[in-house]
Design a protein around this motif. Sequence first.
Motif, mmCIF file in Angstrom:
data_model
loop_
_atom_site.group_PDB
_atom_site.id
_atom_site.type_symbol
_atom_site.label_atom_id
_atom_site.label_comp_id
_atom_site.label_asym_id
_atom_site.label_seq_id
_atom_site.Cartn_x
_atom_site.Cartn_y
_atom_site.Cartn_z
ATOM 1 N N LEU A 113 0.711 21.807 24.843
ATOM 2 C CA LEU A 113 -0.569 21.281 25.332
ATOM 3 C C LEU A 113 -1.553 22.426 25.551
ATOM 4 C CD1 LEU A 113 -2.546 19.213 26.523
ATOM 5 C CD2 LEU A 113 -1.337 19.464 28.709
ATOM 6 N N MET A 114 -1.095 23.468 26.208
ATOM 7 C CA MET A 114 -1.989 24.590 26.504
ATOM 8 C C MET A 114 -2.490 25.241 25.221
ATOM 9 S SD MET A 114 0.050 26.053 29.827
ATOM 10 C CE MET A 114 -0.850 27.588 29.882
ATOM 11 N N ASP A 115 -1.621 25.401 24.234
ATOM 12 C CA ASP A 115 -2.042 25.981 22.959
ATOM 13 C C ASP A 115 -3.034 25.077 22.239
ATOM 14 O OD1 ASP A 115 -0.441 28.187 23.468
ATOM 15 O OD2 ASP A 115 1.205 27.496 22.190
ATOM 16 N N ASP A 116 -2.811 23.763 22.294
ATOM 17 C CA ASP A 116 -3.766 22.821 21.692
ATOM 18 C C ASP A 116 -5.138 22.944 22.347
ATOM 19 O OD1 ASP A 116 -1.867 21.856 19.940
ATOM 20 O OD2 ASP A 116 -1.639 19.915 20.936
ATOM 21 N N LEU A 117 -5.164 23.020 23.664
ATOM 22 C CA LEU A 117 -6.435 23.150 24.385
ATOM 23 C C LEU A 117 -7.130 24.474 24.070
ATOM 24 C CD1 LEU A 117 -5.426 21.738 27.883
ATOM 25 C CD2 LEU A 117 -6.865 20.626 26.162
ATOM 26 N N ALA A 118 -6.339 25.481 23.723
ATOM 27 C CA ALA A 118 -6.881 26.810 23.418
ATOM 28 C C ALA A 118 -7.224 26.951 21.934
ATOM 29 C CB ALA A 118 -5.885 27.883 23.843
ATOM 30 N N GLY A 119 -7.248 25.854 21.216
ATOM 31 C CA GLY A 119 -7.638 25.915 19.816
ATOM 32 C C GLY A 119 -6.481 26.033 18.849
ATOM 33 N N GLY A 120 -5.279 25.760 19.315
ATOM 34 C CA GLY A 120 -4.127 25.762 18.428
ATOM 35 C C GLY A 120 -3.470 27.109 18.225
ATOM 36 N N VAL A 121 -3.908 28.105 18.968
ATOM 37 C CA VAL A 121 -3.336 29.445 18.829
ATOM 38 C C VAL A 121 -2.244 29.643 19.868
ATOM 39 C CG1 VAL A 121 -3.840 31.915 18.884
ATOM 40 C CG2 VAL A 121 -5.551 30.311 18.006
ATOM 41 N N ALA A 122 -1.029 29.894 19.399
ATOM 42 C CA ALA A 122 0.090 30.129 20.316
ATOM 43 C C ALA A 122 -0.063 31.501 20.971
ATOM 44 C CB ALA A 122 1.412 30.055 19.567
ATOM 45 N N GLU A 182 -6.287 20.376 35.017
ATOM 46 C CA GLU A 182 -6.439 19.564 36.220
ATOM 47 C C GLU A 182 -7.098 18.225 35.913
ATOM 48 O OE1 GLU A 182 -8.378 22.175 39.008
ATOM 49 O OE2 GLU A 182 -6.454 22.984 39.700
ATOM 50 N N GLU A 183 -8.024 18.214 34.980
ATOM 51 C CA GLU A 183 -8.649 16.947 34.574
ATOM 52 C C GLU A 183 -7.616 16.030 33.925
ATOM 53 O OE1 GLU A 183 -11.395 13.963 34.078
ATOM 54 O OE2 GLU A 183 -11.665 15.802 35.224
ATOM 55 N N ILE A 184 -6.812 16.584 33.035
ATOM 56 C CA ILE A 184 -5.750 15.804 32.403
ATOM 57 C C ILE A 184 -4.767 15.321 33.460
ATOM 58 C CG2 ILE A 184 -3.756 15.943 30.848
ATOM 59 C CD1 ILE A 184 -5.480 17.909 29.152
ATOM 60 N N ALA A 185 -4.406 16.200 34.388
ATOM 61 C CA ALA A 185 -3.460 15.837 35.452
ATOM 62 C C ALA A 185 -3.998 14.679 36.285
ATOM 63 C CB ALA A 185 -3.179 17.050 36.336
ATOM 64 N N GLN A 186 -5.267 14.743 36.647
ATOM 65 C CA GLN A 186 -5.881 13.672 37.444
ATOM 66 C C GLN A 186 -5.827 12.345 36.697
ATOM 67 O OE1 GLN A 186 -7.775 13.718 40.728
ATOM 68 N NE2 GLN A 186 -7.141 11.624 40.327
ATOM 69 N N GLN A 230 0.377 15.252 23.809
ATOM 70 C CA GLN A 230 -0.178 13.903 23.641
ATOM 71 C C GLN A 230 -1.200 13.573 24.729
ATOM 72 O OE1 GLN A 230 3.214 11.334 23.535
ATOM 73 N NE2 GLN A 230 3.666 11.784 21.404
ATOM 74 N N ASP A 231 -1.071 14.211 25.878
ATOM 75 C CA ASP A 231 -1.996 13.929 26.981
ATOM 76 C C ASP A 231 -3.383 14.524 26.753
ATOM 77 O OD1 ASP A 231 -0.224 12.405 28.600
ATOM 78 O OD2 ASP A 231 0.787 14.266 29.152
ATOM 79 N N ARG A 232 -3.539 15.348 25.757
ATOM 80 C CA ARG A 232 -4.863 15.913 25.460
ATOM 81 C C ARG A 232 -5.877 14.810 25.194
ATOM 82 N NH1 ARG A 232 -7.053 19.654 20.620
ATOM 83 N NH2 ARG A 232 -8.928 20.298 21.698
ATOM 84 N N ARG A 233 -5.394 13.701 24.669
ATOM 85 C CA ARG A 233 -6.297 12.573 24.372
ATOM 86 C C ARG A 233 -7.024 12.074 25.607
ATOM 87 N NH1 ARG A 233 -2.488 10.222 26.634
ATOM 88 N NH2 ARG A 233 -1.285 8.390 26.439
#
Length: 95
Positions: A37-46, A64-68, A88-91
Amino acid sequence: MPLLKGEYLGIRFGRRVCVFTMRNVGEPVTFVASWELMDDLAGGVAKKNDQRDAQFVRLRPQLEEIAQRRYNQFPDDQRPQEIILTAQDRRLLLR
Protein backbone atom coordinates in the motif's frame (compact mmCIF):
# COMPACT_ATOMS: atom_id res chain seq x y z
CA MET A 1 -16.61 10.58 14.87
CA PRO A 2 -13.16 11.36 13.47
CA LEU A 3 -10.22 9.45 14.80
CA LEU A 4 -7.36 11.40 16.33
CA LYS A 5 -3.69 10.94 15.53
CA GLY A 6 -1.97 8.37 17.69
CA GLU A 7 1.51 6.93 17.73
CA TYR A 8 3.81 5.44 15.14
CA LEU A 9 4.75 2.02 16.50
CA GLY A 10 7.31 1.20 13.84
CA ILE A 11 8.17 -1.42 11.29
CA ARG A 12 7.45 -5.13 11.48
CA PHE A 13 9.95 -6.54 9.00
CA GLY A 14 8.62 -10.10 9.18
CA ARG A 15 5.12 -8.93 8.22
CA ARG A 16 6.37 -6.20 5.80
CA VAL A 17 4.18 -3.56 7.44
CA CYS A 18 4.29 -0.30 9.38
CA VAL A 19 2.14 -0.10 12.49
CA PHE A 20 0.46 3.00 13.91
CA THR A 21 -2.42 3.91 16.15
CA MET A 22 -5.24 6.41 16.05
CA ARG A 23 -7.52 7.25 18.95
CA ASN A 24 -11.26 6.91 19.21
CA VAL A 25 -12.54 8.67 22.33
CA GLY A 26 -9.29 7.88 24.10
CA GLU A 27 -9.19 4.24 23.03
CA PRO A 28 -6.36 3.29 20.68
CA VAL A 29 -7.09 1.55 17.40
CA THR A 30 -4.12 -0.15 15.76
CA PHE A 31 -3.61 0.08 12.00
CA VAL A 32 -1.21 -2.12 10.09
CA ALA A 33 -0.24 -0.61 6.73
CA SER A 34 1.27 -2.98 4.19
CA TRP A 35 4.41 -1.96 2.38
CA GLU A 36 2.56 -2.69 -0.86
CA LEU A 37 0.00 0.00 0.00
CA MET A 38 2.72 2.45 0.97
CA ASP A 39 4.64 1.80 -2.26
CA ASP A 40 1.46 2.27 -4.31
CA LEU A 41 0.81 5.61 -2.59
CA ALA A 42 4.41 6.61 -3.30
CA GLY A 43 4.00 6.05 -7.02
CA GLY A 44 4.77 2.36 -7.22
CA VAL A 45 8.42 2.62 -6.23
CA ALA A 46 9.51 0.05 -3.66
CA LYS A 47 11.62 1.48 -0.86
CA LYS A 48 14.54 -0.16 0.89
CA ASN A 49 13.92 -1.35 4.43
CA ASP A 50 15.93 1.50 5.96
CA GLN A 51 13.72 4.04 4.14
CA ARG A 52 10.40 2.80 5.52
CA ASP A 53 10.23 5.12 8.54
CA ALA A 54 10.74 8.20 6.35
CA GLN A 55 8.23 6.87 3.84
CA PHE A 56 5.66 6.46 6.61
CA VAL A 57 6.19 10.06 7.75
CA ARG A 58 5.63 11.35 4.20
CA LEU A 59 2.55 9.20 3.63
CA ARG A 60 1.03 9.55 7.09
CA PRO A 61 -1.77 11.96 6.07
CA GLN A 62 -2.90 9.61 3.28
CA LEU A 63 -2.57 6.53 5.48
CA GLU A 64 -4.62 8.20 8.21
CA GLU A 65 -7.31 9.14 5.70
CA ILE A 66 -7.49 5.55 4.47
CA ALA A 67 -7.51 4.32 8.08
CA GLN A 68 -10.41 6.63 8.98
CA ARG A 69 -12.47 5.50 6.00
CA ARG A 70 -11.69 1.84 6.62
CA TYR A 71 -12.62 2.23 10.30
CA ASN A 72 -15.92 3.85 9.33
CA GLN A 73 -16.86 0.81 7.24
CA PHE A 74 -17.42 -1.22 10.42
CA PRO A 75 -20.62 -0.94 12.47
CA ASP A 76 -20.01 0.79 15.81
CA ASP A 77 -20.40 -2.42 17.79
CA GLN A 78 -18.16 -4.50 15.50
CA ARG A 79 -15.06 -2.36 15.12
CA PRO A 80 -11.90 -4.37 15.67
CA GLN A 81 -8.94 -3.12 17.69
CA GLU A 82 -6.57 -3.83 14.78
CA ILE A 83 -7.28 -3.08 11.13
CA ILE A 84 -5.00 -4.15 8.30
CA LEU A 85 -4.64 -1.70 5.42
CA THR A 86 -3.72 -3.31 2.10
CA ALA A 87 -3.08 -2.03 -1.41
CA GLN A 88 -6.77 -2.62 -2.18
CA ASP A 89 -7.66 0.04 0.39
CA ARG A 90 -6.05 2.73 -1.77
CA ARG A 91 -9.38 2.94 -3.58
CA LEU A 92 -10.80 4.60 -0.46
CA LEU A 93 -8.85 7.76 -1.33
CA LEU A 94 -10.67 7.96 -4.65
CA ARG A 95 -14.09 8.37 -3.07
